[in-house]
Scaffold this motif. Sequence first.
Motif, PDB file in Angstrom:
ATOM      1  N   PRO A   1      51.054  58.446  37.200  1.00  0.00           N
ATOM      2  CA  PRO A   1      50.125  59.471  37.681  1.00  0.00           C
ATOM      3  C   PRO A   1      49.648  59.234  39.106  1.00  0.00           C
ATOM      4  N   ASP A   2      49.695  57.986  39.550  1.00  0.00           N
ATOM      5  CA  ASP A   2      49.231  57.598  40.882  1.00  0.00           C
ATOM      6  C   ASP A   2      49.525  56.109  41.024  1.00  0.00           C
ATOM      7  N   VAL A   3      49.063  55.511  42.092  1.00  0.00           N
ATOM      8  CA  VAL A   3      49.161  54.060  42.277  1.00  0.00           C
ATOM      9  C   VAL A   3      48.450  53.380  41.109  1.00  0.00           C
ATOM     10  N   ILE A   4      48.996  52.274  40.631  1.00  0.00           N
ATOM     11  CA  ILE A   4      48.350  51.517  39.545  1.00  0.00           C
ATOM     12  C   ILE A   4      48.092  50.084  40.000  1.00  0.00           C
ATOM     13  N   ALA A   5      47.042  49.515  39.444  1.00  0.00           N
ATOM     14  CA  ALA A   5      46.715  48.114  39.726  1.00  0.00           C
ATOM     15  C   ALA A   5      47.768  47.208  39.099  1.00  0.00           C
ATOM     16  N   HIS A   6      47.995  46.071  39.715  1.00  0.00           N
ATOM     17  CA  HIS A   6      48.859  45.047  39.137  1.00  0.00           C
ATOM     18  C   HIS A   6      48.259  44.629  37.784  1.00  0.00           C
ATOM     19  N   GLY A   7      49.097  44.445  36.799  1.00  0.00           N
ATOM     20  CA  GLY A   7      48.597  43.967  35.506  1.00  0.00           C
ATOM     21  C   GLY A   7      47.867  42.644  35.643  1.00  0.00           C
ATOM     22  N   MET A   8      48.416  41.755  36.447  1.00  0.00           N
ATOM     23  CA  MET A   8      47.782  40.433  36.604  1.00  0.00           C
ATOM     24  C   MET A   8      46.468  40.531  37.376  1.00  0.00           C
ATOM     25  N   PHE A   9      46.320  41.532  38.238  1.00  0.00           N
ATOM     26  CA  PHE A   9      45.032  41.766  38.897  1.00  0.00           C
ATOM     27  C   PHE A   9      43.999  42.157  37.848  1.00  0.00           C
ATOM     28  N   THR A  10      44.384  43.065  36.953  1.00  0.00           N
ATOM     29  CA  THR A  10      43.486  43.502  35.883  1.00  0.00           C
ATOM     30  C   THR A  10      43.115  42.314  34.994  1.00  0.00           C
TER      31      THR A  10
END
Length: 141
Positions: A54-63
Amino acid sequence: MTAKVKYADVEVGTEIPAQTYKVDRANLVMYAGASGDFNPIHWRESFAKAVGLPDVIAHGMFTMAQGGRFVTDWAGDPGAVVDYGVRFSSPVVVPDEGGASLEISGTVEEKLDDGKVVVALTARSNDQKVLTRAKAVVRLA
């Protein structure tokens, strides 16, 4: 350092108040530089949308790291976390305007031997659970 939270002061069911972390594209670019993960889904909107996001997503490891930050802020000592794991259930979508919010809360799920507790985390963004089975084992004072 030693954890500031005392083992004797927590019980199963003790709730850790929720914290909200703002996430914007600058955070993602900085994380990409630190981690070496320059996948364009984390910083280029046109690419993210071209691959069906849907758009840019955060890195999983950042989350995941924000969950670790939540636990270490509560405990008062980064070294107090002796085990930590999550499963990723939904991405954190980070629009260019306004970014995203990541809300994390926790509950002491179990008291173990040697002053350790198991903290179950809940992480939500845009009314969606973004981490599941998120748990940390924390050694308290």
